[in-house]
Design a protein around this motif. Structure first.
Motif, PDB file in Angstrom:
ATOM      1  N   THR A  99      -1.648  -3.550   7.587  1.00  0.00           N
ATOM      2  CA  THR A  99      -0.352  -3.243   7.003  1.00  0.00           C
ATOM      3  C   THR A  99       0.522  -2.567   8.050  1.00  0.00           C
ATOM      4  OG1 THR A  99      -1.400  -2.898   4.892  1.00  0.00           O
ATOM      5  CG2 THR A  99       0.807  -2.025   5.144  1.00  0.00           C
ATOM      6  N   PRO A 100       1.727  -3.096   8.282  1.00  0.00           N
ATOM      7  CA  PRO A 100       2.576  -2.446   9.277  1.00  0.00           C
ATOM      8  C   PRO A 100       3.044  -1.081   8.776  1.00  0.00           C
ATOM      9  CG  PRO A 100       3.666  -4.401   8.359  1.00  0.00           C
ATOM     10  CD  PRO A 100       2.359  -4.247   7.666  1.00  0.00           C
ATOM     11  N   ILE A 101       2.925  -0.083   9.585  1.00  0.00           N
ATOM     12  CA  ILE A 101       3.492   1.214   9.236  1.00  0.00           C
ATOM     13  C   ILE A 101       4.392   1.641  10.380  1.00  0.00           C
ATOM     14  CG2 ILE A 101       1.608   1.953   7.745  1.00  0.00           C
ATOM     15  CD1 ILE A 101       0.564   3.563  10.113  1.00  0.00           C
ATOM     16  N   PHE A 102       5.135   2.691  10.165  1.00  0.00           N
ATOM     17  CA  PHE A 102       6.064   3.098  11.197  1.00  0.00           C
ATOM     18  C   PHE A 102       5.323   3.742  12.353  1.00  0.00           C
ATOM     19  CE2 PHE A 102       8.738   2.571   7.618  1.00  0.00           C
ATOM     20  CZ  PHE A 102       9.829   1.955   8.174  1.00  0.00           C
TER      21      PHE A 102
ATOM     22  N   LEU B 200       0.813  -1.218   0.000  1.00  0.00           N
ATOM     23  CA  LEU B 200       0.000   0.000   0.000  1.00  0.00           C
ATOM     24  C   LEU B 200       0.844   1.264   0.000  1.00  0.00           C
ATOM     25  CD1 LEU B 200      -2.809  -1.137   2.422  1.00  0.00           C
ATOM     26  CD2 LEU B 200      -2.999  -0.755  -0.007  1.00  0.00           C
ATOM     27  N   GLY B 201       2.032   1.201   0.604  1.00  0.00           N
ATOM     28  CA  GLY B 201       2.904   2.372   0.608  1.00  0.00           C
ATOM     29  C   GLY B 201       3.295   2.759  -0.804  1.00  0.00           C
ATOM     30  N   VAL B 202       3.700   1.753  -1.590  1.00  0.00           N
ATOM     31  CA  VAL B 202       4.086   1.996  -2.980  1.00  0.00           C
ATOM     32  C   VAL B 202       2.895   2.510  -3.775  1.00  0.00           C
ATOM     33  CG1 VAL B 202       4.876   0.882  -5.091  1.00  0.00           C
ATOM     34  CG2 VAL B 202       5.920   0.280  -2.918  1.00  0.00           C
TER      35      VAL B 202
ATOM     36  N   GLU C  34       0.290   4.190  -2.763  1.00  0.00           N
ATOM     37  CA  GLU C  34      -0.025   5.585  -2.468  1.00  0.00           C
ATOM     38  C   GLU C  34       0.964   6.518  -3.160  1.00  0.00           C
ATOM     39  OE1 GLU C  34       0.036   6.750   1.624  1.00  0.00           O
ATOM     40  OE2 GLU C  34      -1.289   8.436   1.218  1.00  0.00           O
ATOM     41  N   HIS C  35       2.208   6.047  -3.281  1.00  0.00           N
ATOM     42  CA  HIS C  35       3.245   6.870  -3.895  1.00  0.00           C
ATOM     43  C   HIS C  35       3.020   7.057  -5.385  1.00  0.00           C
ATOM     44  CE1 HIS C  35       7.229   8.661  -4.019  1.00  0.00           C
ATOM     45  NE2 HIS C  35       7.482   7.942  -5.083  1.00  0.00           N
ATOM     46  N   ILE C  36       2.600   5.996  -6.076  1.00  0.00           N
ATOM     47  CA  ILE C  36       2.616   6.031  -7.537  1.00  0.00           C
ATOM     48  C   ILE C  36       1.228   6.253  -8.161  1.00  0.00           C
ATOM     49  CG2 ILE C  36       2.406   3.517  -7.851  1.00  0.00           C
ATOM     50  CD1 ILE C  36       4.429   3.760 -10.130  1.00  0.00           C
TER      51      ILE C  36
ATOM     52  N   PHE D  40      -5.691  -1.625   5.418  1.00  0.00           N
ATOM     53  CA  PHE D  40      -4.886  -0.565   6.017  1.00  0.00           C
ATOM     54  C   PHE D  40      -4.490  -0.925   7.442  1.00  0.00           C
ATOM     55  CE2 PHE D  40      -6.815   2.328   2.806  1.00  0.00           C
ATOM     56  CZ  PHE D  40      -5.621   2.682   2.219  1.00  0.00           C
TER      57      PHE D  40
ATOM     58  N   PHE E  31      -7.254   6.511   0.323  1.00  0.00           N
ATOM     59  CA  PHE E  31      -6.314   6.497   1.444  1.00  0.00           C
ATOM     60  C   PHE E  31      -6.775   7.384   2.597  1.00  0.00           C
ATOM     61  CE2 PHE E  31      -2.495   4.002   0.539  1.00  0.00           C
ATOM     62  CZ  PHE E  31      -2.807   3.584  -0.740  1.00  0.00           C
TER      63      PHE E  31
END
Lengths: 320, 326
Positions: free
Chosen positions: A257-260, A214-216, A218-220, A254, A242
Motif C-alpha cells: 500500500t502506498p503511504i506518504f 487500509l488508511g480508512v 485504521e481510521h474507523i 501493508f 496495524f
C-alpha cells in the motif's frame, strides 16, 4: 455485554457448472468464518478482490443463506427461528452498497426510496412515514425538501448520504457497508467517513465496514478481519493488526500500500490471485504460492487458526 | 532540450448551452527521464489533458495551444497526419482498465506484433522474437506460450503488463500512464508501479503518472502537478508539496485521506472540504475552489493567476498557505 452480531463458522459454497463434462464442482466463496461484533463498534473486513468480502456481507444481511454455520443477531440464532422471526431480526442489519449511482432507483423520488422500507416493514401511516423521512434526511445532512427530488439531481456524495439514510431509517443496530467510499471523489470521502462516525456516536450503531483502503480502515475500525481466498488470515484489534501484523499476507498488504514517504523502493510480492476455481488446492494454505516465507508444509497441510496473544492467525509460520 | 513543453493548452467542447472549457490554459514542462505526477479528482481534466497530448480527443473538441513541444518538435506546426506519426514514434499511453483496452477477439501476440509492424519491424520471425523480448522485459513468465493467449485468459495485472509491453514497443521518449493501477489490487499495483519505475530508470523514458492517489505519487514522482476544475492549482517538487502544501486544495487532498499510522481518537473528525466539485458548465466566478475553500475571502472573486513562490513552485491562490498553520 453480549455481542450484537455474531457469526459462527459460516461457509458459503457456490456450484460451478462445467459445461463440457457436466460435472458439478463447488467452490468455497467463504470458508469457516467466525467473528463477533459489539454494539457501537466497527469491524473492518480487508482483502483483495476475490477474497470473499462481499459474499460475507451477503450472508450477514440475509440476502443469501450460508451453506453451513450460524448467524446470531442479538445472541439469537437466526437460522433456527421461523421465517417471520428471522425477517424481523434481519431488520436490525441494513446494508450500504458501493456505488450510489447504481443502488438508487433513478425513477423514484428520494422520498419514495426512503419510504419503501417503512411501507414494507412497519405499520406507520403516510404522515408518520413522511415525518420519519424528513428526520432521517436531516440526520445525514440533507434537507427535507430533497425528498421530492430524483437521484440524478444529486452528486455522488449526496447520493451516498441518501443510501445511508435508507439504511438508517429502520433504526438498525448494525450497518454493513460494502466499500461505501470507493465510488466517491477523494475530497468527498472524508465527508461521508465523518458522517458515518458521527452517526455511530449518536446512535451507537455497529458497522461491518468492507474496504480495501487500509488508511480508512485504521481510521474507523476497532477490529480488523483480513481475508484471502474466502478464509480468515488474521483477526484482531486494530492496534494489534496495524502495529504487529503477524500473518505474511497482512504484511504484504501493508508493504504494497502506498503511504506518504520519500521515494523508497516499493515492496512487491510475486504472483497474483488466480480467479480459476481449479487453482484452489484442497490442502495447504491458500496464500502459499505467493507467500515469501512459504515452506513445504504450507503446500501440503492446511494451517490451523491459532490464538497468539488475542490475535487469531491462520498460518504455519507467523512472523513474531 | 525539454521532453515536454506545453504553453496555454485549452480544450473546449461545444454543448447546447454554449462552449464549455474543460481545460483552461494549462502549461507544463517535463525534463528528459523525469517522473511527473498529475493528481486530481474526477472532472479535474487530467485525463482530457493526457488525451490532448496524444491527439486522441474527439473531433468535436476545440483544442488550442500557444506551443506544444514534444521532444523538440512543435506539434502545433504539424499537419494531423504528421502529428500522428510523430506521436506514434515518441509518446505512448496506457489506460486505466487493461481488460477494456485490449481487443478480446485477438491473441495478445497478434496485438503486440501489429504494433511492431507499425514501427517498421518486418518478418514474422523478427516480430515474434521482439514480442517475446518485450514480454520478458515486463516480467511475464513463459512469454512464448503467452503469445497465444487471449486477454480474457489472463488476469488484470498480466493484461496491464501486456499494455505496457505494447506501449514500450516503439521505445517512446514519453510514457503517459492514465490511472494505470486503479482497476488492480494493491499487491498487483505495487508490481506494476515497480515495473514502470524500472522502465523509467533503465531506458530514460519520461513517465507521466496520472492518478487520484496522492500517496502513490509520494513514492514515485519527482514533481507533482495538482489539477482542479481544468486548471493547474499547484506544481512543485513532491518533497516540498508533501512537507508544506501552499494551495488550500492540495492541503485538503492531503489531509482528507486517513493515512496508515494515523489513528483517530474518539470523536476526532477528518478535515473535509464543503460541497463537491463544480460541474464544468457551472464554474464559480473567480477562483474555482472559492465556494468550497476554508480560506476564501472577498479577493477570491478575482481569478487568481498561477504564480511562482520562491523556493517552492507554482501556486494559483491569492492567499497561499505559509508554514505556520497546518
Amino acid at each position: 455485554m453480549g455481542s450484537i452480531l455474531r457469526v459462527q463458522n459460516i461457509s458459503r459454497k457456490y456450484r460451478l457448472n462445467n459445461w463440457m463434462f457436466g460435472r458439478n464442482n463447488t467452490i468455497d466463496a467463504i470458508d469457516n468464518i467466525s467473528f463477533e461484533l459489539q454494539q457501537g463498534k466497527t469491524l473492518a473486513i480487508v482483502g483483495e478482490s476475490g477474497s470473499g468480502k462481499s459474499t460475507l456481507a451477503r450472508q450477514l444481511v440475509g440476502i443469501e443463506r450460508p451453506s453451513s454455520g450460524q448467524v446470531f443477531i442479538d445472541e439469537r440464532p437466526v437460522y433456527e427461528l421461523t421465517e417471520a422471526k428471522r425477517k424481523t431480526l434481519f431488520l436490525q442489519v441494513r446494508m450500504i452498497f458501493q456505488n450510489p449511482f447504481a443502488s438508487l432507483n433513478p425513477r423514484l423520488r428520494i422520498g419514495s426510496i426512503l419510504e419503501e422500507p417503512l411501507i414494507i416493514n412497519t405499520s406507520l401511516n403516510a404522515n408518520q412515514r413522511r415525518d420519519k423521512v424528513e428526520s432521517v434526511l436531516q440526520k445525514v445532512g440533507l434537507r427535507a425538501e430533497h425528498a421530492r427530488r430524483f437521484p440524478h439531481m444529486f452528486s455522488g456524495g449526496q447520493r451516498q448520504r441518501i443510501a445511508i439514510a435508507r439504511a438508517l431509517i429502520l433504526e438498525p443496530k448494525v450497518i454493513v457497508a460494502d466499500e461505501p467510499l470507493s465510488a466517491l471523489d477523494v475530497s468527498v470521502q472524508a465527508q461521508i467517513l465523518n458522517l458515518l462516525l458521527a452517526l455511530q456516536e449518536e446512535f451507537q450503531i455497529s458497522y461491518v465496514f468492507i474496504s480495501h483502503d487500509l488508511g480508512v480502515v485504521e481510521h474507523i475500525a476497532d477490529q480488523v478481519l483480513v481475508m484471502y481466498r474466502g478464509q480468515v488470515m488474521e483477526y484482531g484489534d486494530v492496534e494489534q493488526i496495524f502495529d504487529t501484523p503477524k500473518h505474511p499476507y497482512t504484511q504484504t498488504l501493508f508493504a504494497s500500500t502506498p503511504i506518504f514517504r520519500d521515494r523508497v523502493t516499493i515492496q512487491t510480492v510475486r504472483g497474483y490471485t488466480s480467479r480459476s476455481a481449479t487453482a484452489i488446492q484442497a490442502n495447504g494454505c491458500p496464500f502459499a504460492k505467493r507467500c515469501p516465507c512459504a515452506t513445504e508444509q504450507c503446500t501440503t497441510e492446511t494451517p490451523k487458526t491459532r490464538n497468539i496473544s488475542g490475535q487469531l492467525i491462520t498460518c504455519h509460520s507467523p512472523l513474531l | 532540450m525539454k521532453l515536454l513543453h506545453i504553453e496555454n493548452l485549452t480544450v473546449e467542447f461545444d454543448t447546447l448551452t454554449g462552449p464549455v472549457r474543460v481545460l483552461d490554459r494549462v502549461s507544463l514542462r517535463m525534463e528528459q527521464g523525469e517522473v511527473l505526477g498529475i493528481v486530481g479528482e474526477s472532472g479535474s481534466g487530467k485525463s482530457i489533458f493526457a488525451l490532448a497530448i496524444m491527439g486522441l480527443l474527439s473531433p468535436k473538441a476545440r483544442f488550442t495551444a500557444d506551443y506544444m513541444n514534444v521532444n523538440g518538435q512543435d506539434l502545433m506546426k504539424l499537419t494531423k497526419e504528421q502529428r500522428q506519426s510523430y506521436l506514434a514514434q515518441n509518446v505512448s499511453i496506457i489506460f486505466q482498465d487493461p481488460q477494456n483496452s485490449l481487443n478480446p477477439c485477438f491473441t495478445i501476440g497478434f496485438q503486440l506484433m501489429e504494433t511492431l509492424s507499425m514501427h517498421g519491424i518486418s518478418g514474422r520471425r523478427n516480430k515474434k522474437l521482439r514480442a517475446i523480448q518485450l514480454l520478458e522485459s515486463v516480467g511475464i513468465a513463459n512469454p512464448e506460450s503467452r503469445l497465444k493467449s487471449y486477454p480474457h485468459q489472463l488476469s488484470g495485472g498480466m493484461n496491464q503488463r501486456i499494455m505496457i509491453a505494447i506501449a514500450i514497443a516503439a521505445e517512446p521518449k514519453l510514457l503517459i500512464a492514465d490511472e494505470p493501477t486503479t482497476a488492480l489490487d494493491v499487491t498487483i499495483q505495487s508490481q506494476i508501479l515497480q515495473l514502470l519505475l524500472d522502465l523509467n530508470r533503465h531506458t530514460e523514458t519520461g513517465l507521466m503518472l496520472i492518478t487520484h492517489d496522492f500517496a502513490l505519487l509520494s513514492e514515485t514522482a519527482q514533481r507533482v502537478c495538482v489539477m482542479y476544475s481544468g486548471q493547474i492549482q499547484e506544481n512543485a517538487p513532491t518533497r516540498r508539496i508533501l512537507a508544506q502544501p501552499k494551495h488550500p486544495y492540495t492541503q485538503a487532498l492531503l489531509h482528507s485521506i486517513p493515512h496508515i499510522g494515523e489513528r483517530h481518537a474518539q470523536g476526532e473528525r477528518l478535515f473535509s472540504l464543503r460541497g463537491s466539485i463544480p460541474p464544468v458548465d457551472h464554474l464559480p466566478v473567480g477562483c474555482r475552489l472559492g465556494p468550497r475553500c476554508p480560506r476564501a475571502a472577498k479577493e477570491c472573486v478575482r481569478a487568481p493567476r498561477l504564480e511562482n513562490i520562491h523556493g517552492h513552485g507554482l501556486v494559483r491562490c491569492h492567499f497561499p498557505l505559509d508554514g505556520e498553520e497546518t
